[in-house]
Design a protein around this motif. Sequence first.
Motif, mmCIF file in Angstrom:
data_model
loop_
_atom_site.group_PDB
_atom_site.id
_atom_site.type_symbol
_atom_site.label_atom_id
_atom_site.label_comp_id
_atom_site.label_asym_id
_atom_site.label_seq_id
_atom_site.Cartn_x
_atom_site.Cartn_y
_atom_site.Cartn_z
ATOM 1 N N GLN A 1 0.822 -1.307 -0.029
ATOM 2 C CA GLN A 1 -0.190 0.028 -0.031
ATOM 3 C C GLN A 1 0.869 1.133 -0.264
ATOM 4 O O GLN A 1 0.728 2.057 -0.485
ATOM 5 N N ARG A 2 1.917 1.287 0.716
ATOM 6 C CA ARG A 2 2.819 2.439 0.906
ATOM 7 C C ARG A 2 3.572 2.645 -0.555
ATOM 8 O O ARG A 2 3.422 3.721 -1.100
ATOM 9 N N HIS A 3 3.992 1.359 -1.050
ATOM 10 C CA HIS A 3 4.573 1.684 -2.571
ATOM 11 C C HIS A 3 3.434 2.020 -3.602
ATOM 12 O O HIS A 3 4.167 2.930 -4.439
ATOM 13 N N ASP A 4 2.355 1.543 -3.571
ATOM 14 C CA ASP A 4 1.268 2.102 -4.401
ATOM 15 C C ASP A 4 1.187 3.642 -4.198
ATOM 16 O O ASP A 4 0.749 4.297 -5.159
ATOM 17 N N LEU A 5 1.198 4.169 -3.106
ATOM 18 C CA LEU A 5 0.902 5.578 -2.858
ATOM 19 C C LEU A 5 1.949 6.393 -3.418
ATOM 20 O O LEU A 5 1.841 7.638 -3.708
ATOM 21 N N ILE A 6 3.145 5.911 -3.470
ATOM 22 C CA ILE A 6 4.353 6.685 -3.685
ATOM 23 C C ILE A 6 4.314 7.451 -5.144
ATOM 24 O O ILE A 6 4.501 8.511 -5.206
ATOM 25 N N PRO A 7 3.711 6.548 -6.449
ATOM 26 C CA PRO A 7 3.629 7.354 -7.513
ATOM 27 C C PRO A 7 2.727 8.411 -7.613
ATOM 28 O O PRO A 7 2.930 9.419 -8.062
ATOM 29 N N ASN A 8 1.679 8.272 -6.798
ATOM 30 C CA ASN A 8 0.669 9.360 -6.589
ATOM 31 C C ASN A 8 1.235 10.580 -5.963
ATOM 32 O O ASN A 8 1.038 11.772 -6.410
ATOM 33 N N LEU A 9 2.079 10.306 -4.904
ATOM 34 C CA LEU A 9 2.702 11.520 -4.197
ATOM 35 C C LEU A 9 3.691 12.214 -5.066
ATOM 36 O O LEU A 9 3.864 13.314 -5.123
ATOM 37 N N ILE A 10 4.360 11.131 -5.860
ATOM 38 C CA ILE A 10 5.481 12.104 -6.776
ATOM 39 C C ILE A 10 4.758 12.745 -7.907
ATOM 40 O O ILE A 10 5.257 13.854 -8.302
ATOM 41 N N GLU A 11 3.766 12.334 -8.601
ATOM 42 C CA GLU A 11 3.055 13.182 -9.550
ATOM 43 C C GLU A 11 2.625 14.273 -8.850
ATOM 44 O O GLU A 11 2.608 15.267 -9.742
ATOM 45 N N THR A 12 2.058 14.527 -7.793
ATOM 46 C CA THR A 12 1.546 15.498 -6.986
ATOM 47 C C THR A 12 2.815 16.607 -6.894
ATOM 48 O O THR A 12 2.343 17.533 -7.166
#
Length: 185
Positions: free
Chosen positions: A43-54
Amino acid sequence: MDWVLWGGVALVVLYGISVYNGLVTFRTRVNQAFADIDVQLKQRHDLIPNLIETVKGYVVHERGTLEAVVETRNAALRAQGPADQAAAENALSGALGRLVALGEAYPDLKASANFQQLQTDLAEIEDKLAAARRFFNNGVAEYNAAIQHFPAVIFAGLMGFRQQVFFDVGETQRQALETPPKVAF
């Protein structure tokens, strides 16, 4: 006399079976607890791309930070076993900390509702991950103690039961985890 001998052998066999079943139960708990950590890490790893894009939309001059997060995330995805995963996750936590800290340097990013939600999601996942680590380490402690108790120690080695490694987050992370993550708006 034969009955006494056979009775003694039967008791030893029954005790061996009992010890084996108990150790299998402990090992299964450890494996399940590690799988729980894996779920939280995913779940943490899946959240990271969204955080990076933001973050990418707001910070133009922070390419190194973004690349470090991507690189450490990929290393964490490749890590195998508690010791390797703990080391990879320590590096990822540091990179994520630098990424989230960018919110302080970029007021527009800090004010972004998407960034705020992602920070909240990350804080929740970190809390769940800390709980999963505690559960895993407790299971490892119980399992390791069980295979060391006498007379189970005699059977454990013969049956292939080996010490498990704790999911150690390292001293820097341990200090950081003692205080819950802060989400600033």
